[in-house]
Design an enzyme around this catalytic site. Structure first.
Site, PDB file in Angstrom:
ATOM      1  NE  ARG A   1      -2.884   0.402   3.391  1.00 16.30           N
ATOM      2  CZ  ARG A   1      -2.195   0.686   4.518  1.00 16.30           C
ATOM      3  NH1 ARG A   1      -1.518   1.817   4.617  1.00 16.30           N
ATOM      4  NH2 ARG A   1      -2.189  -0.139   5.541  1.00 16.30           N
TER       5      ARG A   1
ATOM      6  CE1 TYR B   1     -18.236  11.423 -15.094  1.00 16.56           C
ATOM      7  CE2 TYR B   1     -16.895  11.370 -13.108  1.00 16.56           C
ATOM      8  CZ  TYR B   1     -17.809  10.762 -13.961  1.00 16.56           C
ATOM      9  OH  TYR B   1     -18.279   9.515 -13.660  1.00 16.56           O
TER      10      TYR B   1
ATOM     11  CG  ASP C   1      -9.830  16.143 -14.638  1.00 13.07           C
ATOM     12  OD1 ASP C   1      -9.212  15.587 -15.579  1.00 13.07           O
ATOM     13  OD2 ASP C   1     -10.771  15.593 -14.035  1.00 13.07           O
TER      14      ASP C   1
ATOM     15  CE  LYS D   1     -13.273   8.172 -18.331  1.00 13.21           C
ATOM     16  NZ  LYS D   1     -13.087   8.095 -16.909  1.00 13.21           N
TER      17      LYS D   1
HETATM   18  O1  P1T Z   1     -14.038   7.205 -13.755  1.00 10.22           O
HETATM   19  P1  P1T Z   1     -12.825   7.615 -12.984  1.00 10.22           P
HETATM   20  O2  P1T Z   1     -11.571   6.941 -13.407  1.00 10.22           O
HETATM   21  O3  P1T Z   1     -13.048   7.569 -11.506  1.00 10.22           O
HETATM   22  O4  P1T Z   1     -12.551   9.166 -13.361  1.00 10.22           O
HETATM   23  C1  P1T Z   1     -13.419  10.210 -13.027  1.00 10.22           C
HETATM   24  C2  P1T Z   1     -13.262  11.329 -14.013  1.00 10.22           C
HETATM   25  C3  P1T Z   1     -12.469  12.419 -13.673  1.00 10.22           C
HETATM   26  N1  P1T Z   1     -12.285  13.450 -14.526  1.00 10.22           N
HETATM   27  C4  P1T Z   1     -12.862  13.474 -15.740  1.00 10.22           C
HETATM   28  C5  P1T Z   1     -12.633  14.630 -16.647  1.00 10.22           C
HETATM   29  C6  P1T Z   1     -13.664  12.397 -16.149  1.00 10.22           C
HETATM   30  O5  P1T Z   1     -14.205  12.446 -17.370  1.00 10.22           O
HETATM   31  C7  P1T Z   1     -13.887  11.311 -15.273  1.00 10.22           C
HETATM   32  C8  P1T Z   1     -14.752  10.151 -15.639  1.00 10.22           C
HETATM   33  N2  P1T Z   1     -15.593  10.392 -16.730  1.00 10.22           N
HETATM   34  C9  P1T Z   1     -16.475   9.490 -17.267  1.00 10.22           C
HETATM   35  C10 P1T Z   1     -16.644   8.240 -16.810  1.00 10.22           C
HETATM   36  C11 P1T Z   1     -17.264   9.975 -18.401  1.00 10.22           C
HETATM   37  O6  P1T Z   1     -17.856   9.178 -19.147  1.00 10.22           O
HETATM   38  O7  P1T Z   1     -17.291  11.194 -18.606  1.00 10.22           O
END
Ligand code: P1T
Length: 384
Positions: free
Chosen positions: A49, A102, A174, A199
């Site tokens: 961890r 988001y 972000d 992503k």
């Molecule tokens: O899904 P996750 O890995 O927890 O990430 C969250 C997140 C954070 N920042 C941005 C700009 C994002 O687009 C996302 C997650 N977005 C999607 C799942 C979506 O379909 O827009």
């Protein structure tokens, strides 16, 4: 080293002298590491961890992508954001955030703000004056996405960082949509960069993860402490998957952008399309800013068609190559309707205020053959 070389080489230097010479980082599954004496850690590792060799390799590669000193990997983009808030804010602090984010980020901010006494103010950060006039004595952080999810709005990172730094405010960006290949917020003055590695960075829709890259030592110490103490770490397997994905980030992004540009132009000229949101189009109101702070425009497009939600839904459901699914940034093309899917947790009134209509459609353009993608869109348009 240039971007492509760093993405392939950093973090995975073969150890020929003392190790086996692996050219690819092995998946270190061990949860704990043995020592001879209580005060001696021969390999530098103690418990997975806290630190793990596969995650370390990834964290070094992630840092290199943003030309940062430090990288930290988490179990999701949301876990990354939660850790950043926990590590960097205190009860009574004030945060200014871009009003188009988001949906899950806004949901987190809502509960975090309520439960821990942190005040959030949302502004249209396209105008830096709006950010400046929202600053209060207790403002501790400015949280930005650029381009935003889903409306592809942009903000001037350099100008906002100048406003913030005069007052000792942390700027967090972000950078999930742009990726470090097209935009480097730290070079523009931001303090921390946040990514959902789920992503583009991983790029193959087979690993959920997140990351922070930064160069400030003191902030890094605090984040690293909370990464270990709250424990939302990326697993060794997902670290390996992400290491693997990053190696092709540059080539993938070039293809995503090429395909997205063609599709954005096609959509813009289509009589059934009301409006296209893509920073690469000259019609985008912030095309000039995109040219200034990004080296490319990415693979995300949002657009509106005439007329009803039923038409938008029918269009999205009629496509055969674009999968109707949340998420983005994988090699395969995806389509979704933000008001009904990714941003359904944002209250309707707030969606209207920001400009997310019920007929807004968001595309994550993949790297399939673009002629096939356009034929698919054409077929779905004809079905309307
Ligand atoms: O899904 P996750 O890995 O927890 O990430 C969250 C997140 C954070 N920042 C941005 C700009 C994002 O687009 C996302 C997650 N977005 C999607 C799942 C979506 O379909 O827009």
């Amino acid at each position: 080293m240039r971007f492509e070389t760093k993405a392939i080489r950093i973090g995975e230097e073969p150890d020929i002298e003392n190790g086996s010479g692996d050219v690819v980082s092995p998946i270190h599954l061990s949860t704990t590491f043995a020592r001879k004496r209580v005060d001696m850690l021969p390999g530098g590792y103690e418990y997975s961890r806290t630190a793990n060799p596969t995650r370390d390799a990834l964290e070094r590669k992630l840092a290199a992508l943003e030309d940062a000193r430090f990288g930290l990997a988490f179990s999701s983009g949301m876990a990354t954001e939660t850790t950043a808030l926990l590590a960097l804010l205190r009860s009574g602090d004030h945060v200014i955030a871009f009003d188009d984010l988001y949906g899950g980020t806004k949901r987190l901010f809502r509960t975090f703000g309520r439960n821990f006494g942190v005040d959030f103010t949302y502004v249209d950060a396209r105008d830096p004056d709006e950010v400046a006039s929202a600053v209060k004595d207790n403002t501790r952080m400015i949280w930005l996405e650029t381009p935003t999810n889903p409306l592809m709005k942009m903000c001037d990172i350099e100008e906002i960082s100048e406003i913030a730094h005069d007052k000792g405010i942390i700027v967090a960006v972000d950078n999930t949509f742009a990726t470090p290949y097209f935009q480097n917020p730290l070079k523009l003055g931001a303090d921390i960069v946040v990514h959902s590695t789920t992503k583009y960075i991983n790029g193959h829709s087979d690993s959920v993860g997140g990351a922070i890259m930064l160069s400030d030592e003191e902030m890094h110490e605090r984040l690293r402490f909370h990464q270990n103490s709250s424990g939302a770490i990326l697993s060794p397997f997902d670290s390996y998957m992400t290491l693997r994905g990053i190696k092709t980030l540059a080539v993938r992004m070039r293809e995503h952008e090429r395909n997205a540009m063609r599709i954005a132009e096609y959509l813009e000229s289509h009589p059934k399309v009301r409006r296209v949101y893509y920073p690469g189009l000259e019609s985008h109101p912030q095309h000039g800013l995109a040219k200034k702070q990004m080296s490319g425009y990415g693979g995300m497009i949002s657009f509106e068609i005439y007329d009803t939600v039923k038409d938008a839904t029918k269009f999205a459901e009629s496509l055969r190559l674009f999968s109707l699914a949340e998420s983005l940034g994988g090699v395969e093309s995806l389509i979704e309707i933000p008001a009904l899917m990714t941003h359904s947790s944002v209250p309707e009134e707030e969606r209207r205020h920001i400009g997310i209509s019920d007929t807004l459609i968001r595309m994550s353009v993949g790297i399939e053959n673009v002629e096939d993608l356009i034929e698919d869109i054409e077929g779905a348009m004809e079905a309307l």
